[in-house]
Design an enzyme around this catalytic site. Structure first.
Site, short mmCIF file in Angstrom:
data_model
loop_
_atom_site.label_atom_id
_atom_site.label_comp_id
_atom_site.label_asym_id
_atom_site.label_seq_id
_atom_site.Cartn_x
_atom_site.Cartn_y
_atom_site.Cartn_z
CG ASP A 204 -3.02 -0.39 4.01
OD1 ASP A 204 -2.02 -0.78 4.63
OD2 ASP A 204 -3.80 -1.16 3.39
CD GLU A 269 1.91 -0.50 2.96
OE1 GLU A 269 2.38 -1.55 3.39
OE2 GLU A 269 0.72 -0.40 2.59
C1 GLC Z 1 -0.67 -3.06 4.16
C2 GLC Z 1 -0.72 -3.38 5.63
C3 GLC Z 1 -0.88 -4.86 5.80
C4 GLC Z 1 -2.18 -5.28 5.16
C5 GLC Z 1 -2.24 -4.84 3.71
C6 GLC Z 1 -3.63 -4.91 3.18
O1 GLC Z 1 0.45 -3.56 3.52
O2 GLC Z 1 0.43 -2.87 6.25
O3 GLC Z 1 -0.85 -5.26 7.14
O4 GLC Z 1 -2.32 -6.68 5.21
O5 GLC Z 1 -1.84 -3.49 3.55
O6 GLC Z 1 -4.41 -3.89 3.71
#
Ligand code: GLC
Length: 534
Positions: A204, A269
């Site tokens: 993440d 991500e």
């Molecule tokens: C990422 C997740 C999202 C979350 C954020 C904070 O972007 O996909 O859902 O709110 O991180 O952890």
């Protein structure tokens, strides 16, 4: 590994994102759980995917629906137990499915014992697990960084008179990745799950871990205006100093080394729109294996945007990009592209394009049914992005997180409970798994067909791809043994093909309805074709 290919097991694979809270509720409390996922593994086998990504199921106070973790090595009772996790992994493996878990290293929950200790013992070891700064001379936050969820990225902790940093909610304090103890803690967490048999990690906010040690202000790329919502405000900064620091890449090199012998995929991500910068994370082959390039969920239905995204990234990271069209953070592709039959047609044309690329495309639960966003009952929004910013023009992320429609019974067969955690309008029968399964023309069967086609066509990820410029509203991808043609125009377009002979082997209108292609080809509006050399 997809049969018949060389390389890692994820070469040519197809992924599936499970938003655990909304996939299937086995226990009957109205919240999706791990046992519910196990109950429905055969749906995934039938669809043909190779790997599932489970969104966070760890103990959490739930301010950001699980992305605020208070214990990284356990299961939240709402989602089950560690035994349920082991059963799910064993059952998935028995069916040949791989399991990727979500790791959230940018921040913990404010209820994590590390943060509690940091508050209780300002001189203790855990204090430096987080990012603390004294106030600016005027008593305000130490710099101009903003939170993704609205307001400054700093909250004053009255006990010590210092501010702590949080790129998301104040209940999600950011970890200090310059502290080797934090690095060591995460090495332990990675090994805990690796020992339990996971096949990978979705990381993440992987571009956010390290922050500028000098805490310099970010520059503004456009003026802020009073009508902007939190996302627009966040995107008005260049983020030179809070995101995408080079040192992030070093962290992933360490993880790659740590897990080297384990056959584990690391997918980050990466919310970085610059393609060259995004590709740094996979470039050396010794850090992340793939990036989720989130930019693709922001691209409009426009040929130049898509040509640029694909032509920019493919030569840089041909097998290192996980193309995503929908996920739990963005309106679903069908909705973004206009909804209804048109939205579904466009979304599937783009799914066909991305399934023809290297890396591991990930489908988001319900995408295989052509789902648009769901309708939340009035006053029942739960996403902090919406709830914490009343009056904001931005809608929040609840619409893409409504329950998976299995049947046309109550709650679409998601839960035996009367009330679910995110009450939403049930979907009509034709948008459910049961309603589509036996219909040969359904979106579900088109996806099954598309995934099977990808698996049996290694040219799609093995051969280098060229993207000639083209003046028409057509995206054209050339490989020695495969061509992709996407006509984004509202009417048919004629395309000249390189020397053949070619066969249309996949057509986003009708699946594997093969037809011979002559030297030039008329492509129906908003359609993607994949041709193979015969
Ligand atoms: C990422 C997740 C999202 C979350 C954020 C904070 O972007 O996909 O859902 O709110 O991180 O952890």
């Amino acid at each position: 590994m997809v049969s018949g290919t060389g390389g890692e097991w994820w070469t040519g694979a197809v992924g599936y994102e499970i938003y655990v809270r909304s996939f299937a509720d086995h226990s009957g409390d109205g919240i999706g759980d791990l046992a519910g996922v196990t109950d429905h593994l055969d749906h995934l086998v039938g669809l043909g995917v190779d790997v599932v990504w489970l969104t966070p199921f760890y103990p959490t106070p739930g301010f950001d629906h699980g992305y605020d973790i208070s214990d990284y090595c356990a299961v939240d009772p709402a989602h089950g137990t560690l035994d349920d996790f082991d059963r799910l992994t064993a059952e998935a493996h028995r069916r040949g499915l791989r399991v990727v878990v979500d790791l959230v290293p940018n921040h913990t929950s404010a209820e994590h014992p590390w943060f509690r200790d940091a508050l209780a013992n300002p001189r203790g070891d855990c204090r430096d697990y987080y990012i603390w700064e004294d106030p600016a001379p005027d008593g305000g936050p130490p710099n101009n960084w903003v939170s993704h969820f609205g307001g400054p990225a700093w909250t004053l902790e009255p006990g010590s008179g210092q501010y702590y940093c949080h790129l998301f909610l104040p209940e999600q304090p950011d970890l200090n990745w310059s502290n080797p103890d934090v690095v060591a803690e995460f090495d332990r967490i990675l090994l805990f799950w690796a020992d339990r048999g996971v096949d990978g990690f979705r990381i993440d906010v992987a571009h956010g871990l390290v922050k500028d040690p000098l805490r310099r202000d970010n520059s503004l790329s456009r003026p802020l205006t009073p009508d902007m919502g939190p996302v627009e405000i966040f995107e008005s900064y260049d983020h030179d100093h809070d995101l995408d620091q080079d040192a992030n890449i070093e962290i992933f090199r360490g993880w790659n080394q740590l897990l080297r012998s384990r056959d584990i995929i690391l997918i980050g991500e990466i919310g970085v729109s610059d393609q060259k910068r995004a590709s740094r994370y996979v470039a050396g082959g010794d850090g992340l294996h793939e990036i989720f390039f989130l930019e693709s969920t922001y691209l409009p239905w426009d040929v130049e945007s898509w040509r640029q995204a694909v032509t920019g990234l493919q030569p840089l990271a041909p097998t290192g990009v996980s193309w995503v069209l929908s996920c739990h953070d963005r309106p679903r592709a069908v909705t973004r592209f206009g909804g209804g039959e048109r939205g579904a047609r466009r979304a599937f044309a783009l799914a066909t394009l991305t399934m023809g690329l290297g890396g591991t495309p990930f489908i988001y639960q319900g995408e295989e049914l052509g789902l648009p966003d769901g309708r939340i009952e009035e006053g029942r929004a739960t996403d902090p992005l919406a709830v914490r910013n009343p009056g904001s023009p931005e809608a929040g992320r609840d619409g893409c997180r409504t329950h998976m429609p299995w049947t046309d019974g109550p709650t679409n067969g998601f839960s035996p409970a009367d009330r679910t955690w995110l009450p939403s309008q049930d979907r009509p029968a034709h948008l459910t798994v049961a309603g589509q399964s036996d219909d040969p023309d359904s979106m579900l069967n088109l996806y099954r067909d598309l995934i099977a086609f990808r698996h049996r066509t290694p040219a799609l990820w093995e051969e280098p791809l060229r993207w000639p410029d083209s003046a028409t509203e057509v995206v054209l991808g050339l490989r020695p043994r495969a061509l992709m043609v996407l006509n984004m125009a509202p009417e048919p377009r004629e395309v000249r093909l390189p020397d053949g002979p070619w066969t249309v082997s996949f057509d986003s209108r009708c699946g594997s309805c093969r037809s011979a292609a002559a030297q030039s080809l008329v492509v129906t509006r908003e359609t993607c074709l994949i041709l193979t050399r015969t």
